[in-house]
Design a protein around this motif. Structure first.
Motif, short mmCIF file in Angstrom:
data_model
loop_
_atom_site.label_atom_id
_atom_site.label_comp_id
_atom_site.label_asym_id
_atom_site.label_seq_id
_atom_site.Cartn_x
_atom_site.Cartn_y
_atom_site.Cartn_z
N PHE A 61 0.56 13.24 -8.43
CA PHE A 61 -0.51 12.76 -7.58
C PHE A 61 -0.73 11.26 -7.78
N SER A 62 -0.73 10.81 -9.03
CA SER A 62 -0.93 9.38 -9.26
C SER A 62 0.28 8.58 -8.78
N ALA A 63 1.47 9.19 -8.78
CA ALA A 63 2.66 8.50 -8.26
C ALA A 63 2.52 8.23 -6.77
N LEU A 64 1.83 9.11 -6.05
CA LEU A 64 1.60 8.87 -4.63
C LEU A 64 0.75 7.62 -4.41
N TRP A 65 -0.25 7.42 -5.25
CA TRP A 65 -1.06 6.20 -5.17
C TRP A 65 -0.23 4.98 -5.51
N PHE A 66 0.65 5.12 -6.50
CA PHE A 66 1.51 3.99 -6.86
C PHE A 66 2.42 3.62 -5.69
N ALA A 121 1.97 4.13 -2.52
CA ALA A 121 1.17 3.51 -1.46
C ALA A 121 0.86 2.05 -1.79
N GLY A 122 0.54 1.77 -3.06
CA GLY A 122 0.27 0.39 -3.46
C GLY A 122 1.53 -0.46 -3.50
N ALA A 124 4.13 -0.10 -1.59
CA ALA A 124 4.55 -0.35 -0.21
C ALA A 124 3.51 -1.11 0.60
N ALA A 125 2.34 -1.35 0.06
CA ALA A 125 1.25 -1.96 0.81
C ALA A 125 1.59 -3.31 1.43
N PRO A 126 2.27 -4.22 0.75
CA PRO A 126 2.56 -5.50 1.40
C PRO A 126 3.35 -5.36 2.70
N GLY A 127 4.24 -4.41 2.79
CA GLY A 127 4.99 -4.21 4.02
C GLY A 127 4.24 -3.38 5.04
N LEU A 128 3.49 -2.37 4.57
CA LEU A 128 2.78 -1.49 5.50
C LEU A 128 1.58 -2.13 6.16
N VAL A 129 1.00 -3.12 5.49
CA VAL A 129 -0.20 -3.75 6.04
C VAL A 129 0.12 -4.46 7.36
N ARG A 130 1.38 -4.84 7.55
CA ARG A 130 1.77 -5.48 8.82
C ARG A 130 1.87 -4.47 9.95
N TRP A 131 2.14 -3.21 9.65
CA TRP A 131 2.34 -2.19 10.68
C TRP A 131 1.13 -1.32 10.91
N ILE A 132 0.36 -1.06 9.88
CA ILE A 132 -0.76 -0.13 9.98
C ILE A 132 -2.06 -0.92 9.84
N ARG A 133 -2.79 -0.97 10.92
CA ARG A 133 -4.06 -1.71 10.92
C ARG A 133 -5.06 -0.98 10.03
N GLY A 134 -5.73 -1.71 9.17
CA GLY A 134 -6.73 -1.12 8.30
C GLY A 134 -6.18 -0.52 7.01
N TRP A 135 -4.88 -0.73 6.73
CA TRP A 135 -4.30 -0.23 5.49
C TRP A 135 -4.96 -0.96 4.33
N PRO A 136 -5.35 -0.24 3.28
CA PRO A 136 -6.02 -0.90 2.15
C PRO A 136 -5.13 -1.95 1.48
N ALA A 137 -5.77 -2.85 0.80
CA ALA A 137 -5.05 -3.92 0.11
C ALA A 137 -4.23 -3.36 -1.06
N GLU A 138 -3.20 -4.09 -1.42
CA GLU A 138 -2.33 -3.68 -2.53
C GLU A 138 -3.14 -3.51 -3.82
N ALA A 139 -4.02 -4.45 -4.09
CA ALA A 139 -4.82 -4.38 -5.33
C ALA A 139 -5.68 -3.13 -5.36
N THR A 140 -6.27 -2.77 -4.23
CA THR A 140 -7.12 -1.57 -4.16
C THR A 140 -6.31 -0.32 -4.46
N LEU A 141 -5.14 -0.20 -3.85
CA LEU A 141 -4.31 0.98 -4.05
C LEU A 141 -3.75 1.05 -5.47
#
Length: 142
Positions: A42-47, A49-50, A52-69
């Motif tokens: 379960f914690s690996a899923l959060w990892f 997401a965090g 991949a956040a720099p790339g996903l934030v460009r495609w998914i509006r409202g994706w949380p910040a890397e630091a948050t994840l």
């Protein structure tokens, strides 16, 4: 998603994963081992997401910040460490038979996760950015 709500979701979600594992398999050696594996997953899923956040934030509006994840990953992983302590309470033989290897694995993993959490905020220096990326890739390789 705010940082506080992500942390609460990560901790509560991983706590539910641990409790459901214990309910399903029992509060015994098998149950605590299953809970430790499932909380790590379960914690690996959060990892992921965090990570991949720099790339996903460009495609998914409202994706949380890397630091948050990544901080939510650290919070979820602390629940995992609690389930590892339950494993050691039920089965201390591995710790007693291989104290150095177990100590290095537990302390090293804890320091890697803690380092990612501490360096997750936007970088004040270039060295901190390099350290953060190194720790991220070290956890990814694990």
């Amino acid at each position: 998603m705010s940082g506080r709500s992500a942390l609460m979701i990560a901790v509560a979600g991983n706590g539910i994963v641990a409790c459901l594992s214990w309910v399903w398999y029992g509060w015994n050696m098998v149950g605590v081992h299953v809970a430790a594996r499932n909380t790590a997953r379960f914690s690996a899923l959060w990892f992921l997401a965090g990570f991949a956040a720099p790339g996903l934030v460009r495609w998914i509006r409202g994706w949380p910040a890397e630091a948050t994840l990544l901080q939510a990953f650290v919070a979820a992983h602390m629940v995992h460490y609690g389930s590892v302590l339950a494993v050691l309470a039920f089965d201390p033989a591995h710790l007693l038979h291989h104290p150095i290897a177990a100590g290095v694995a537990i302390a090293g993993g804890f320091l890697l996760v803690l380092g990612v959490g501490l360096t997750a905020q936007p970088r004040a220096s270039e060295l901190r950015g390099y350290l953060h990326r190194f720790l991220l890739y070290a956890i990814f390789l694990v």
